[in-house]
Design an enzyme around this catalytic site. Sequence first.
Site, PDB file in Angstrom:
ATOM      1  N   LYS A 208       2.787  10.009  19.638  1.00  0.00           N
ATOM      2  CA  LYS A 208       2.800  10.912  20.796  1.00  0.00           C
ATOM      3  C   LYS A 208       1.957  12.119  20.451  1.00  0.00           C
ATOM      4  O   LYS A 208       2.165  12.729  19.385  1.00  0.00           O
ATOM      5  CB  LYS A 208       4.226  11.351  21.119  1.00  0.00           C
ATOM      6  CG  LYS A 208       4.300  12.328  22.293  1.00  0.00           C
ATOM      7  CD  LYS A 208       5.734  12.717  22.627  1.00  0.00           C
ATOM      8  CE  LYS A 208       6.493  11.542  23.195  1.00  0.00           C
ATOM      9  NZ  LYS A 208       7.890  11.910  23.520  1.00  0.00           N
ATOM     10  N   LYS A 210       1.081  15.877  21.187  1.00  0.00           N
ATOM     11  CA  LYS A 210       1.551  17.077  21.879  1.00  0.00           C
ATOM     12  C   LYS A 210       0.343  17.724  22.546  1.00  0.00           C
ATOM     13  O   LYS A 210      -0.588  18.179  21.876  1.00  0.00           O
ATOM     14  CB  LYS A 210       2.197  18.032  20.868  1.00  0.00           C
ATOM     15  CG  LYS A 210       2.642  19.370  21.425  1.00  0.00           C
ATOM     16  CD  LYS A 210       3.521  19.301  22.643  1.00  0.00           C
ATOM     17  CE  LYS A 210       4.915  18.796  22.360  1.00  0.00           C
ATOM     18  NZ  LYS A 210       5.734  18.675  23.594  1.00  0.00           N
ATOM     19  N   ASP A 238       2.185  14.426  25.801  1.00  0.00           N
ATOM     20  CA  ASP A 238       3.146  15.328  26.445  1.00  0.00           C
ATOM     21  C   ASP A 238       2.533  16.722  26.569  1.00  0.00           C
ATOM     22  O   ASP A 238       2.578  17.512  25.614  1.00  0.00           O
ATOM     23  CB  ASP A 238       4.428  15.399  25.598  1.00  0.00           C
ATOM     24  CG  ASP A 238       5.411  16.423  26.149  1.00  0.00           C
ATOM     25  OD1 ASP A 238       5.246  16.861  27.301  1.00  0.00           O
ATOM     26  OD2 ASP A 238       6.365  16.770  25.416  1.00  0.00           O
ATOM     27  N   ASN A 240       3.702  19.035  28.411  1.00  0.00           N
ATOM     28  CA  ASN A 240       4.785  19.947  28.820  1.00  0.00           C
ATOM     29  C   ASN A 240       4.548  20.578  30.193  1.00  0.00           C
ATOM     30  O   ASN A 240       4.781  21.794  30.391  1.00  0.00           O
ATOM     31  CB  ASN A 240       5.005  21.039  27.759  1.00  0.00           C
ATOM     32  CG  ASN A 240       5.772  20.520  26.550  1.00  0.00           C
ATOM     33  OD1 ASN A 240       5.229  20.443  25.455  1.00  0.00           O
ATOM     34  ND2 ASN A 240       7.019  20.138  26.739  1.00  0.00           N
ATOM     35  N   GLU A 263       4.379  11.966  29.508  1.00  0.00           N
ATOM     36  CA  GLU A 263       5.597  12.802  29.508  1.00  0.00           C
ATOM     37  C   GLU A 263       5.315  14.135  30.202  1.00  0.00           C
ATOM     38  O   GLU A 263       4.347  14.818  29.842  1.00  0.00           O
ATOM     39  CB  GLU A 263       6.015  13.023  28.055  1.00  0.00           C
ATOM     40  CG  GLU A 263       7.260  13.852  27.879  1.00  0.00           C
ATOM     41  CD  GLU A 263       7.700  13.837  26.399  1.00  0.00           C
ATOM     42  OE1 GLU A 263       7.392  12.855  25.686  1.00  0.00           O
ATOM     43  OE2 GLU A 263       8.329  14.814  25.975  1.00  0.00           O
ATOM     44  N   ASN A 292      11.665  15.529  29.189  1.00  0.00           N
ATOM     45  CA  ASN A 292      12.768  16.257  28.563  1.00  0.00           C
ATOM     46  C   ASN A 292      12.865  17.631  29.220  1.00  0.00           C
ATOM     47  O   ASN A 292      13.589  18.494  28.758  1.00  0.00           O
ATOM     48  CB  ASN A 292      12.550  16.441  27.059  1.00  0.00           C
ATOM     49  CG  ASN A 292      11.349  17.300  26.748  1.00  0.00           C
ATOM     50  OD1 ASN A 292      10.214  16.811  26.764  1.00  0.00           O
ATOM     51  ND2 ASN A 292      11.558  18.593  26.507  1.00  0.00           N
ATOM     52  N   ASP A 316      18.005  14.345  24.638  1.00  0.00           N
ATOM     53  CA  ASP A 316      18.284  14.980  23.351  1.00  0.00           C
ATOM     54  C   ASP A 316      19.800  15.219  23.211  1.00  0.00           C
ATOM     55  O   ASP A 316      20.402  15.910  24.040  1.00  0.00           O
ATOM     56  CB  ASP A 316      17.515  16.310  23.323  1.00  0.00           C
ATOM     57  CG  ASP A 316      17.577  17.027  22.006  1.00  0.00           C
ATOM     58  OD1 ASP A 316      18.614  16.915  21.323  1.00  0.00           O
ATOM     59  OD2 ASP A 316      16.602  17.720  21.672  1.00  0.00           O
ATOM     60  N   HIS A 342      14.172  13.500  22.884  1.00  0.00           N
ATOM     61  CA  HIS A 342      13.246  14.601  22.606  1.00  0.00           C
ATOM     62  C   HIS A 342      13.603  15.217  21.249  1.00  0.00           C
ATOM     63  O   HIS A 342      14.712  15.001  20.745  1.00  0.00           O
ATOM     64  CB  HIS A 342      13.428  15.614  23.741  1.00  0.00           C
ATOM     65  CG  HIS A 342      13.157  17.028  23.417  1.00  0.00           C
ATOM     66  ND1 HIS A 342      14.134  17.898  22.981  1.00  0.00           N
ATOM     67  CD2 HIS A 342      12.013  17.741  23.467  1.00  0.00           C
ATOM     68  CE1 HIS A 342      13.603  19.090  22.797  1.00  0.00           C
ATOM     69  NE2 HIS A 342      12.308  19.015  23.090  1.00  0.00           N
ATOM     70  N   ASN A 344      12.747  18.770  18.378  1.00  0.00           N
ATOM     71  CA  ASN A 344      12.163  20.062  18.016  1.00  0.00           C
ATOM     72  C   ASN A 344      12.134  20.104  16.500  1.00  0.00           C
ATOM     73  O   ASN A 344      12.695  19.228  15.877  1.00  0.00           O
ATOM     74  CB  ASN A 344      13.057  21.185  18.549  1.00  0.00           C
ATOM     75  CG  ASN A 344      12.420  21.858  19.748  1.00  0.00           C
ATOM     76  OD1 ASN A 344      11.284  22.312  19.662  1.00  0.00           O
ATOM     77  ND2 ASN A 344      13.128  21.920  20.844  1.00  0.00           N
TER      78      ASN A 344
HETATM   79  O1  GKR Z   1       7.718  21.732  18.895  1.00  0.00           O
HETATM   80  O2  GKR Z   1       6.645  23.143  20.091  1.00  0.00           O
HETATM   81  C1  GKR Z   1       7.269  22.092  19.955  1.00  0.00           C
HETATM   82  C2  GKR Z   1       7.497  21.251  21.165  1.00  0.00           C
HETATM   83  O3  GKR Z   1       6.647  21.631  22.208  1.00  0.00           O
HETATM   84  C3  GKR Z   1       8.916  21.368  21.608  1.00  0.00           C
HETATM   85  O4  GKR Z   1       9.282  22.710  21.750  1.00  0.00           O
HETATM   86  C4  GKR Z   1       9.149  20.644  22.889  1.00  0.00           C
HETATM   87  O5  GKR Z   1      10.385  21.010  23.399  1.00  0.00           O
HETATM   88  O6  GKR Z   1       8.416  18.658  21.711  1.00  0.00           O
HETATM   89  C5  GKR Z   1       9.153  19.157  22.715  1.00  0.00           C
HETATM   90  C6  GKR Z   1       8.881  18.396  23.996  1.00  0.00           C
HETATM   91  O7  GKR Z   1       8.844  17.197  23.968  1.00  0.00           O
HETATM   92  O8  GKR Z   1       8.720  19.004  25.053  1.00  0.00           O
HETATM   93 MG    MG Z   2       8.438  16.794  25.981  1.00  0.00          MG
END
Ligand code: GKR
Ligand code: MG
Length: 448
Positions: A208, A210, A238, A240, A263, A292, A316, A342, A344
Site C-alpha cells: 500500500k 501512502k 491511500d 487520505n 482507499e 478507515n 481498526d 487500518h 498507525n
Molecule cells: O501514519 O501518517 C500515518 C498515516 O497517515 C495514518 O495516520 C493514517 O491514519 O495510515 C493511516 C490511514 O490509513 O489513513
Molecule cells: Mg487510510
Amino acid sequence: MERRGTPTVTEMQVIPVAGYDSMLMTLSGAHAPFFTRNLVILKDSAGHTGIGEIHGGDYTCESLRACIPLVEGSPIGAYRRVLQSIHRAAKRAAEDDGEGIQTLDISKLKFVVKAEWAIECAMLDLLGQYLELPMCELLGEGKQRDQVETLGYLFYVSDKKRADLPYIDEQSSGDSWFRLRRQEMLTAERMVEQACTLHEKYGFRNFKLKGGVLEGEKEMETVCALKKHFPTGRINIDPNGAWSLREAIDLCKPMEGVLTYIEDPCGPEAGFSSREIMAEFKNAVNLPVATNMIATNWRQFYHSVAQKSVDIVLADPHFWGFEGSVRMAQVLNDWGLTWGSHSNNHFDITLTAFAHVAAAAPGRPTALDTHWIWQDGQNLLKDAPEIKDGFLQVPDKPGMGVTIDMVKVEEANRLYNRLPSHDRNDAEAMQYLIPGWKYDSKKPALVR
Ligand code: GKR
Ligand code: MG
C-alpha cells in the site's frame, strides 16, 4: 472456603512510551522523529500479566488512568461489565466536535480511538491465560487461521537532514531495510527499491502506498512502477481523501486492473458528505473502495452501507474495540463485503493484538495494514511475532501468547518523559521543508 470464579485484577499500570520514527510523509505533513503510545499492564490474583497498547499522548493516558478504580478488583471474566462501567462513566471531551477523521485532522484521532480498548486487550490476555486459550479463540467465532496476511506499507520519506530535529539514523545497521528506511525516498524508482527491500526481508506480495504527498499523477507513476515490478502483486494507494471527486475519478479510472483497491480517494466537498462523495466515486470507477476515515463507528458505517460508499472497512480494533472489530468482520463477511485493519505507528504489542483479531476474522480479510516495519527492532516484547513470507504468525500460546520486556518498556518510558510534547504534530517537521506550511485536507503535503 474454596475460592470460586475467575481471578481478579490486582493492579493496573498505565505507562506512556515513545519510539523512533522516520520522516514519513502523509497528507498531514511529516512524521516527527518520535511517536508515542500508551501501555496498559494488568496483574491478576492468579499471578498472570495482561498487556495492551494504544494511541499515545496525554489525553489517552489520562483517560486510561481515570479507569483504574473501575478495573482494579474486578474479576477478569467480567471484563464486559468493566468496559460497560467505563462507557457509562465516559464524558465527551469539550474539544471533540464529533467530526471524526473524515478530513484526516490528526488532532481528532484521539477521539476516534477509545482508550478502553487497551484495557479490553489486557483483560482478554488475562482471560486467555486463565482458560489456556489463545486470545483469538475468545473472539467472535474463534480462530480462523494460524497466520495473517499483511501488506508492505510504503511511505515517501523526506530527507531528514533538511530538518533540525533528532531523527534516528541507522546507516551502520547490518540490515539493508533498517539502513534504507531512514533515507530520503521520494521518486518512483526509490519507492520500487523500498518495496523490493521489504519483499526481500518480509516476503510481502501486497503493498500500500501512502499517498496525499505528491501530485496525484506522480503518485500514480509510482503505483504503475510498483505494478510493473510486481506484476502479480496487489498494489493499493491511500491518499487520505486528498483528491476532489473529479481528480479521484480522473486518476483512478485508468488504474482499473492496476490497483487492487483504492482507499479513501476523496472526502467531503461542495456540501456533500464524504460518504455521498465516495458513493459517487464508486459509481464512476470500477475499483473496490476501502476506508478507515468515513466509517469509524457503527452510525457512520450504517450511512456508508446505505449509500454503498465502500467495499472494504479497515476496522481498526483501537477504533472499534477487539470484539467490535471482529463483529464488523462477521457482518462484512455475511454481507459479501471485506474486512481489514487500518494502522498507525505502533510497537509489537499492537502487532500481536491485531494478529489475534485478524486470526478471528471470518471469510477472506484483505491483507492487514501495519506500520511495524518502520519500527521493527524497537521491541517491547521478548518474543514479538514475526512476519515471514508476507504472513504474520499468530502466537499459539494462551492469551496474547507473548511476554513483555520491562527493561525495554522502562527505556521507552524514559524516552517519552524526555520529549517536550507527547501529541502527534506532523506540521512541525513539515515546516522545515515548506516554511509556514499549514495542513489542508485537499492539498497533498508537498504541493503548495
Ligand atoms: O501514519 O501518517 C500515518 C498515516 O497517515 C495514518 O495516520 C493514517 O491514519 O495510515 C493511516 C490511514 O490509513 O489513513
Ligand atoms: Mg487510510
